[in-house]
Design a protein around this motif. Structure first.
Motif, mmCIF file in Angstrom:
data_model
loop_
_atom_site.group_PDB
_atom_site.id
_atom_site.type_symbol
_atom_site.label_atom_id
_atom_site.label_comp_id
_atom_site.label_asym_id
_atom_site.label_seq_id
_atom_site.Cartn_x
_atom_site.Cartn_y
_atom_site.Cartn_z
ATOM 1 N N GLY A 1 -1.974 -4.241 2.650
ATOM 2 C CA GLY A 1 -1.860 -2.821 2.406
ATOM 3 C C GLY A 1 -2.807 -2.024 3.277
ATOM 4 N N TRP A 2 -2.860 -0.755 2.993
ATOM 5 C CA TRP A 2 -3.715 0.186 3.726
ATOM 6 C C TRP A 2 -5.024 0.354 2.974
ATOM 7 C CZ3 TRP A 2 -2.451 1.923 8.440
ATOM 8 C CH2 TRP A 2 -1.126 1.762 8.835
ATOM 9 N N TYR A 3 -6.126 0.308 3.704
ATOM 10 C CA TYR A 3 -7.460 0.467 3.139
ATOM 11 C C TYR A 3 -8.279 1.340 4.083
ATOM 12 C CZ TYR A 3 -6.299 -3.745 0.436
ATOM 13 O OH TYR A 3 -5.705 -4.671 -0.387
ATOM 14 N N TYR A 4 -9.263 2.031 3.544
ATOM 15 C CA TYR A 4 -10.233 2.716 4.405
ATOM 16 C C TYR A 4 -11.623 2.272 3.986
ATOM 17 C CZ TYR A 4 -10.889 6.100 0.561
ATOM 18 O OH TYR A 4 -11.146 6.673 -0.647
ATOM 19 N N TYR A 5 -12.522 2.303 4.941
ATOM 20 C CA TYR A 5 -13.916 1.947 4.690
ATOM 21 C C TYR A 5 -14.670 3.222 4.409
ATOM 22 C CZ TYR A 5 -18.349 -0.497 5.198
ATOM 23 O OH TYR A 5 -19.585 -1.054 4.955
ATOM 24 N N VAL B 1 -9.597 1.058 -2.587
ATOM 25 C CA VAL B 1 -8.525 0.315 -3.241
ATOM 26 C C VAL B 1 -7.338 0.244 -2.284
ATOM 27 C CG1 VAL B 1 -9.269 0.970 -5.554
ATOM 28 C CG2 VAL B 1 -7.597 2.376 -4.349
ATOM 29 N N GLN B 2 -6.368 -0.576 -2.609
ATOM 30 C CA GLN B 2 -5.188 -0.766 -1.760
ATOM 31 C C GLN B 2 -4.229 0.419 -1.900
ATOM 32 O OE1 GLN B 2 -2.853 -4.082 -2.943
ATOM 33 N NE2 GLN B 2 -1.455 -3.928 -1.233
ATOM 34 N N PHE B 3 -3.667 0.843 -0.776
ATOM 35 C CA PHE B 3 -2.643 1.889 -0.755
ATOM 36 C C PHE B 3 -1.379 1.309 -0.147
ATOM 37 C CE2 PHE B 3 -6.640 4.140 -0.780
ATOM 38 C CZ PHE B 3 -6.429 5.145 -1.706
ATOM 39 N N SER B 4 -0.243 1.745 -0.649
ATOM 40 C CA SER B 4 1.025 1.204 -0.145
ATOM 41 C C SER B 4 1.493 1.914 1.120
ATOM 42 C CB SER B 4 2.105 1.285 -1.222
ATOM 43 O OG SER B 4 2.259 2.624 -1.639
ATOM 44 N N THR B 5 1.039 3.155 1.332
ATOM 45 C CA THR B 5 1.438 3.894 2.540
ATOM 46 C C THR B 5 0.204 4.425 3.267
ATOM 47 O OG1 THR B 5 1.600 6.036 1.433
ATOM 48 C CG2 THR B 5 3.591 4.650 1.435
ATOM 49 N N GLU B 6 0.356 4.595 4.555
ATOM 50 C CA GLU B 6 -0.739 5.136 5.352
ATOM 51 C C GLU B 6 -1.040 6.583 4.949
ATOM 52 O OE1 GLU B 6 -2.109 5.610 10.011
ATOM 53 O OE2 GLU B 6 -0.001 5.257 9.567
ATOM 54 N N ALA B 7 -0.015 7.340 4.610
ATOM 55 C CA ALA B 7 -0.196 8.743 4.234
ATOM 56 C C ALA B 7 -1.036 8.887 2.968
ATOM 57 C CB ALA B 7 1.157 9.418 4.052
ATOM 58 N N TYR C 1 -4.309 -4.001 6.535
ATOM 59 C CA TYR C 1 -4.853 -5.354 6.452
ATOM 60 C C TYR C 1 -3.799 -6.277 5.840
ATOM 61 C CZ TYR C 1 -9.463 -3.424 7.426
ATOM 62 O OH TYR C 1 -10.528 -2.803 8.020
ATOM 63 N N ALA C 2 -3.715 -7.478 6.393
ATOM 64 C CA ALA C 2 -2.764 -8.468 5.894
ATOM 65 C C ALA C 2 -3.201 -9.028 4.544
ATOM 66 C CB ALA C 2 -2.596 -9.592 6.902
ATOM 67 N N SER C 3 -4.497 -8.939 4.247
ATOM 68 C CA SER C 3 -5.015 -9.339 2.935
ATOM 69 C C SER C 3 -6.145 -8.389 2.567
ATOM 70 C CB SER C 3 -5.499 -10.788 2.954
ATOM 71 O OG SER C 3 -6.561 -10.932 3.860
ATOM 72 N N ASP C 4 -6.512 -8.388 1.316
ATOM 73 C CA ASP C 4 -7.515 -7.467 0.779
ATOM 74 C C ASP C 4 -8.876 -7.688 1.457
ATOM 75 O OD1 ASP C 4 -9.224 -5.906 -0.743
ATOM 76 O OD2 ASP C 4 -8.331 -6.508 -2.650
ATOM 77 N N PRO C 5 -9.414 -6.704 2.187
ATOM 78 C CA PRO C 5 -10.704 -6.876 2.849
ATOM 79 C C PRO C 5 -11.887 -6.938 1.879
ATOM 80 C CG PRO C 5 -9.945 -4.637 3.140
ATOM 81 C CD PRO C 5 -8.836 -5.396 2.464
ATOM 82 N N ARG C 6 -11.647 -6.559 0.629
ATOM 83 C CA ARG C 6 -12.720 -6.609 -0.370
ATOM 84 C C ARG C 6 -12.910 -8.008 -0.922
ATOM 85 N NH1 ARG C 6 -10.365 -2.616 -4.507
ATOM 86 N NH2 ARG C 6 -8.627 -3.951 -3.975
#
Length: 94
Positions: free
Chosen positions: A84-88, A41-47, A70-75
């Motif tokens: 926002g911040w995302y991880y795979y 899911v999208q996160f607002s901060t890297e931490a 990512y500038a837009s949702d990779p999902r």
């Protein structure tokens, strides 16, 4: 005749070693795992993204990767969604 026996013995040992080696390789590759992957899911901060990724990581069942912005949702298949911040992560399906 002694030289012939040595060659025959050496050949037999080599062939037996080859079968032992290929059998070990076959066993090692037979235990692979099958994974599927998706983005978090999208996160607002890297931490907060990094904390969630670290908490979710549970090898070999779930493997998480570092967070990226990512500038837009990779999902989203067409790139819609917020930045926002995302991880795979990959999860085992076997």
């Amino acid at each position: 005749m002694t030289a012939s026996r040595r060659r025959t013995t050496a050949l037999a040992v080599s062939v037996a070693g080859l079968f032992a080696l290929t059998g070990g390789i076959a066993d090692a590759t037979a235990s692979y795992l099958t994974y599927r992957g998706e983005y978090s899911v999208q996160f607002s901060t890297e931490a907060s993204c990094a904390a969630s990724s670290a908490a979710r990581n549970d090898p070999p069942d779930v493997l998480t990767y570092t967070c990226s912005y990512y500038a837009s949702d990779p999902r989203s298949p067409n790139g819609n969604g917020g930045a926002g911040w995302y991880y795979y992560y990959r999860y085992e399906i076997d």
